[in-house]
Write a protein that holds these residues in place. Structure first.
Motif: not given
Length: 403
Positions: A30-41, A278-284
């Motif tokens: 999940v986290t890797v997918s989120i970060l890759l989507v953000f990188t593409i954007l 990412l702040w909220f996601w990393f805390v979670f």
């Protein structure tokens, strides 16, 4: 761009063979997918255009491009005293943008935005690393044991019995030999937990030590009614949409001209939203990881917790049989049984637990005996019993290995 996102389906989709738990999947998928989507954007120019556009007041296109490139490479800055336009009045046209004098005002340089895409990609690699290591250590063991066992509807009874016998035989041959397998996975879990805390620290450094309190300040601004507006908008502090840049060049007479320009950073509209998420996601993720490690510690220390977990997976099996198997198994054996249960048909898995309960109840441990050359020679165990009375099993016939 949608074609690029579609290529991430293989990463998000769960594998047919599950070799990790839910917390592990949150990290490595999940986290890797989120970060890759953000990188593409971040790296695409389709929606946000050029990442920087500086207003030089000159009609020379080449000069404007040179200023854009210079300010993008050497960073821009905002004036700290002008971050709250309501407080300074007409002194600032945008938060942090106005007259700057080194002796009377302070500034904050923004040097990170050109590296955001690379940083997000670097984070994705760090989050995927524990899964890469675990896949190497796991070695495809579960895939070999559970291939095509997620459903037994299309298999004959003889095939089912044969596969059941092989799995039980494997388990008993390697009885109490799975601790290293389990502790390697626990090591990866610890690495996952350490990684998310490390990512919070690295991101805080990357954003000029504003990330650690970034989410808290956003919550205060949006929720608290008496928020002190003199503190300014935290998003403007970290990701200004308009900033300043000083470009030095030679004038017509050869004198040095200090060109003070305004630079529009449209990409920061996306950056501020990304790092809020990412702040909220990393805390979670940090909280879930700590809870996961606490649960892992409980399973190591308390056999009763292991028994309850195994009962949840083997819901179709009698509780007394599950208790017997759980009591006889070491931690590594229990861990492997839990993973097997996630990849097998529930009815088939219940039969596996029943077989193991019968073997443990009879005192029989290993199918096989050591040969003179150190190998292991399989033997046949024949048993007839009523499954309803498996709690008190009695062998009718047991063929012992020939001497």
């Amino acid at each position: 761009m949608f074609n690029v996102f579609s290529s991430l389906k293989s990463l998000v989709a769960l594998n047919k063979v599950i070799i990790e738990n839910g917390v592990f999947i949150l990290h490595c998928k999940v986290t890797v997918s989120i970060l890759l989507v953000f990188t593409i954007l971040i790296t695409t120019k389709q929606h946000f255009g050029e990442p920087i556009d500086c207003l030089t007041g000159s009609e020379d296109v080449k000069f404007g491009r040179a200023v854009d490139e210079y300010c993008w490479i050497h960073s821009t800055f905002t004036v700290n005293e002008l971050l709250n336009p309501k407080k300074v009045g007409k002194s600032a046209v945008q938060p942090g943008v106005g007259h700057y004098h080194p002796s009377r005002t302070t500034k904050t340089d923004h040097k990170y935005y050109q590296w955001v895409g690379f940083y997000l990609l670097f984070q994705a690699g760090l989050f995927y690393f524990p899964r890469f290591i675990w896949k190497l250590w796991e070695g495809g063991r579960l895939k070999v044991l559970t291939v095509s066992l997620d459903s037994i509807l299309n298999r004959t009874e003889s095939e089912v019995e044969q596969r059941k016998g092989k799995i039980v035989e494997y388990f008993l041959r390697n009885y109490h030999r799975h601790n290293a397998y389990a502790y390697r996975f626990i090591t990866c879990e610890i690495v996952n937990c350490a990684n998310v805390f490390g990512q919070i620290f690295l991101t805080n450094v990357f954003l000029g030590y504003h990330f650690s309190t970034y989410g808290q300040e956003i919550i205060k601004m949006l929720i608290i009614a008496n928020y002190d507006e003199s503190e300014g908008n935290p998003m403007d502090k970290v990701f200004p949409k308009v900033s300043k840049c000083i470009f030095n060049h030679f004038g017509a007479s050869g004198n040095i001209v200090h060109q003070d320009v305004l630079c529009v950073l449209p990409l920061n509209i996306l950056n501020e939203k990304i790092f809020i998420f990412l702040w909220f996601w990393f805390v979670f993720l940090a909280m879930v990881s700590m809870i996961g490690l606490l649960y892992r510690l409980l399973t190591i220390a308390l056999p009763s917790v292991r028994a309850q977990r195994l009962q949840l997976i083997a819901a179709l099996c009698d509780e007394r049989m599950v208790q017997r198997v759980s009591q006889q198994c070491g931690y590594g054996d229990w861990f492997l049984l839990c993973l097997l249960g996630k990849n097998m048909d529930p009815v088939f898995y219940a039969d596996i637990i029943s077989e193991l309960a019968f073997c443990f109840g009879s005192g029989y441990r290993l199918y096989g005996r050591r040969t003179r050359n150190g190998g292991c020679e399989s033997t046949t165990v024949q048993k007839t019993y009523d499954r309803t009375s498996i709690i008190d099993p009695v062998y009718d016939t047991v063929e012992a290995p020939n001497p």
